[in-house]
Design a protein around this motif. Sequence first.
Motif, mmCIF file in Angstrom:
data_model
loop_
_atom_site.group_PDB
_atom_site.id
_atom_site.type_symbol
_atom_site.label_atom_id
_atom_site.label_comp_id
_atom_site.label_asym_id
_atom_site.label_seq_id
_atom_site.Cartn_x
_atom_site.Cartn_y
_atom_site.Cartn_z
ATOM 1 N N GLU A 110 1.272 -12.659 -21.917
ATOM 2 C CA GLU A 110 2.494 -13.364 -21.553
ATOM 3 C C GLU A 110 2.698 -13.408 -20.041
ATOM 4 O OE1 GLU A 110 5.356 -11.344 -23.949
ATOM 5 O OE2 GLU A 110 4.476 -12.122 -25.815
ATOM 6 N N VAL A 111 2.203 -12.396 -19.334
ATOM 7 C CA VAL A 111 2.259 -12.405 -17.871
ATOM 8 C C VAL A 111 1.523 -13.621 -17.331
ATOM 9 C CG1 VAL A 111 1.416 -11.234 -15.792
ATOM 10 C CG2 VAL A 111 2.594 -9.936 -17.575
ATOM 11 N N TYR A 112 0.421 -13.958 -17.974
ATOM 12 C CA TYR A 112 -0.384 -15.112 -17.561
ATOM 13 C C TYR A 112 0.003 -16.382 -18.325
ATOM 14 C CZ TYR A 112 -3.299 -11.703 -15.162
ATOM 15 O OH TYR A 112 -3.746 -10.707 -14.332
ATOM 16 N N GLU A 113 1.195 -16.333 -18.938
ATOM 17 C CA GLU A 113 1.731 -17.482 -19.671
ATOM 18 C C GLU A 113 0.800 -17.934 -20.788
ATOM 19 O OE1 GLU A 113 2.718 -20.491 -16.855
ATOM 20 O OE2 GLU A 113 4.404 -19.360 -16.018
ATOM 21 N N LEU A 114 0.174 -16.958 -21.423
ATOM 22 C CA LEU A 114 -0.688 -17.217 -22.572
ATOM 23 C C LEU A 114 -0.065 -16.581 -23.801
ATOM 24 C CD1 LEU A 114 -4.174 -16.534 -20.950
ATOM 25 C CD2 LEU A 114 -3.164 -18.747 -21.489
ATOM 26 N N SER A 115 1.099 -17.119 -24.166
ATOM 27 C CA SER A 115 1.807 -16.593 -25.333
ATOM 28 C C SER A 115 1.007 -16.928 -26.588
ATOM 29 C CB SER A 115 3.205 -17.224 -25.434
ATOM 30 O OG SER A 115 3.085 -18.605 -25.717
ATOM 31 N N PRO A 116 1.316 -16.305 -27.731
ATOM 32 C CA PRO A 116 0.604 -16.624 -28.966
ATOM 33 C C PRO A 116 0.586 -18.113 -29.284
ATOM 34 C CG PRO A 116 1.902 -14.651 -29.283
ATOM 35 C CD PRO A 116 2.215 -15.161 -27.910
ATOM 36 N N SER A 117 1.713 -18.793 -29.129
ATOM 37 C CA SER A 117 1.780 -20.216 -29.435
ATOM 38 C C SER A 117 0.886 -21.012 -28.484
ATOM 39 C CB SER A 117 3.231 -20.723 -29.333
ATOM 40 O OG SER A 117 4.042 -20.064 -30.275
ATOM 41 N N GLN B 258 0.766 -4.743 -28.786
ATOM 42 C CA GLN B 258 1.911 -5.095 -27.953
ATOM 43 C C GLN B 258 1.523 -5.116 -26.471
ATOM 44 O OE1 GLN B 258 5.203 -2.365 -28.172
ATOM 45 N NE2 GLN B 258 6.424 -3.503 -26.684
ATOM 46 N N THR B 259 0.743 -4.131 -26.045
ATOM 47 C CA THR B 259 0.268 -4.090 -24.656
ATOM 48 C C THR B 259 -0.557 -5.327 -24.323
ATOM 49 O OG1 THR B 259 0.230 -1.665 -24.677
ATOM 50 C CG2 THR B 259 -1.100 -2.769 -22.993
ATOM 51 N N PHE B 260 -1.405 -5.729 -25.254
ATOM 52 C CA PHE B 260 -2.229 -6.919 -25.050
ATOM 53 C C PHE B 260 -1.363 -8.171 -24.923
ATOM 54 C CE2 PHE B 260 -4.153 -10.632 -27.117
ATOM 55 C CZ PHE B 260 -5.240 -10.851 -26.270
ATOM 56 N N GLU B 261 -0.377 -8.324 -25.816
ATOM 57 C CA GLU B 261 0.459 -9.512 -25.767
ATOM 58 C C GLU B 261 1.314 -9.552 -24.504
ATOM 59 O OE1 GLU B 261 0.070 -12.019 -27.411
ATOM 60 O OE2 GLU B 261 -0.912 -11.423 -29.270
#
Length: 353
Positions: A342-349, A335-338
């Motif tokens: 997401e802060v850098y707009e690198l979501s899983p998708s 969760q910390t990694f994700e």
Amino acid sequence: MAKIKSPLRLLKKHSKTLYAALAVLYIINVNMNFARRAEVSESHRGLAHYLGGTNCSIDPLAEIVSASPNATKTLLASYPGSGKRFTWQVIDGLTNHITADDWNYSKQLENSPLTVKTSWPHDQGVWSWDKQMDQVILLIRNPRWAIPSFHALRHELNYASTYESSWLRIGFEWRDANFDVEIDKWVEYIDFWMQGGIPKGETEAHDRCKFSEIDCNPKTIIDFDVFYNDDPSLAFFKLAEVLDTTTNVELIAAAARVCVLDHVFDKKELHNAHRDENGSKRKDFRFTSVQLAVIQTKVTELKVKYQLPPWNENVVAINLVISLTNSIAEIAAEQTFEEMMEVYELSPSAVLH
């Protein structure tokens, strides 16, 4: 729970030494009459051969034979995607009996099987063995991996070569459409068996557990995330111990049991069929940080529930809490990694596009 965590830390620190010691103690305890059992093994087992010492052969793994009329038969129950395939292959090698499946794809239910694997009461399972089973082994897995593995099982025979039709694209759609339902089903599945077959919202056991001559209270819990290993784990010894103490069930000689585990683990086609370098991998199916937070909350609530009386004195519940504690730590780290991604707009998708 402090008294439980301490030996676990020691186990991790000195795992190889402790595993070796456990193996020696286990062999001594369950195989006091080694010569007699080796002779029985050779005369009654046709396939997973004991070759002397710590050697074995699993080619082929087991044969189609009916269980002894007086044998205690085992139901291997798990939420779908929790590692039944690998686990029942190990059981086959240990017992020399082909495991049947609840949908009877293997056509073994009519052969009085020693073991049946099922996902019932999940809607991907069905109670099809009537009154054939006597006891339950509950197989569990961190839901962070069980849920995507369940999805992979639904698509493993139809991998695509392009992203537009790929498992990954379908995976995100399926994840977001089914996440809330499946995480609740994962919790309910564990609750059902831990409470001896009581469905959610009910106070009494399911009629199947009441009138089918089966004890729906698990004899043990096997944590697949620990069990899936080429080295013998505590989970492996727990499985072997339950089977070894099951009435009228003959296992391969104790000295060869770790050999069976090693061979099944190494022979990937036994438990990883239809997946190759182009198939799904653990990293492919990611959850958002919000979804991981939900998973962590659900697992934590389950852990707290089974820490409280009367469960705090139940050996199976204690083992469940240990497994859930490990899952929580793994989920929290991811969760910390994700959150960072997401802060850098690198979501899983976005990452997987």
